[in-house]
Enzyme design. Structure first.
Site: not given
Length: 252
Positions: A38, A66-67, A93, A158, A162, A193
């Protein structure tokens, strides 16, 4: 019967909490060695995930990344191989959401969501696939959403991100499954979550209302679906997006 991913090694991004933590813990329960990853700022949560896995008898290590950074994702792949000796699986994810009507979303907010959610998956694929091709096999699961399969009110960036993940999953599977690397996705709906807890109640109620099962799902339930797709027993499954949605899409 053997555990689903017994002896396999890989990473889960965005696993300092939420769905990512649930996935990492479930993979460990099913026999995997897991690199928990993460943002550096989420180190405390990442270590909590690691300790929870170890407390259950599993193996896990924390590697921040950091993605949105190609260099950091490449380093994550390399560190996974260095720590556990192989990269058998990858779970992309990490993600965020912004709750606003489309016309109220700023260009900067749109870029942020796309950068983390979609570019992050792209970079995970870009750097994991060559390592798996070198090894001769591998399996990847990208975390999409029911918002990748239909429209969802008030989360346009979002939803766009996706949908993009679903498309990337299909293309990557088409290009690499014949060379031993399977790529699939899961599409959760209402999962318990911190992100869901912080969402407006009417938004959450709106997500649950169409479900056949009138409850919020648990992160580990998404984790089980991920483990099943990563398993060698799913060896003829590739390019699919599996809803983990309590029946949200049954009437769509």
């Amino acid at each position: 019967m053997a555990l689903l991913v017994e002896g396999k090694s890989g990473f889960v991004t965005g696993s300092a909490g939420g769905i990512g933590r649930g996935i990492a813990r479930e993979l460990a329960r099913e026999g995997a060695q897991v690199v928990v990853s993460d943002l550096p700022s989420a180190a405390a949560g990442g270590q909590e995930t690691v300790e929870a896995i170890r407390a259950g008898g599993g193996r896990a290590e924390w590697v921040p990344a950091d993605v949105t950074s190609s260099d950091e994702v490449a380093a994550l792949v390399q560190r996974t191989v260095e720590i556990f000796g192989a990269l058998d699986f990858a779970v992309n994810n990490a993600g965020i959401a912004i709750h606003k009507p489309l016309a109220e979303v700023s260009p900067e907010e749109f870029d942020q969501v796309i950068g983390i959610n979609l570019k992050g998956v792209f970079l995970g694929l870009k750097h994991a696939i060559p390592q798996m091709l070198t090894a001769g096999a591998g399996s990847i699961v990208n975390v999409a959403s029911v918002a990748g399969l239909t429209g969802v009110d008030l989360i346009s960036p979002y939803t766009a991100s996706k949908h993009g993940i679903v498309g990337l999953t299909k293309n990557a599977a088409l290009e690499y499954s014949g060379r031993g690397v399977r790529i699939n996705a899961v599409a959760p709906n209402a999962i318990r979550t911190p992100l869901m807890d912080a969402s407006p109640k009417d938004f959450v109620d709106g997500l649950i209302a169409p479900q056949a099962m009138k409850r919020v799902g648990e992160p580990e339930e998404v984790g089980f679906a991920v483990a099943a797709l990563l398993s060698d027993r799913a060896g003829f499954i590739t390019g699919v997006t599996l809803p983990v949605d309590g029946g949200y899409l049954t009437g769509a």
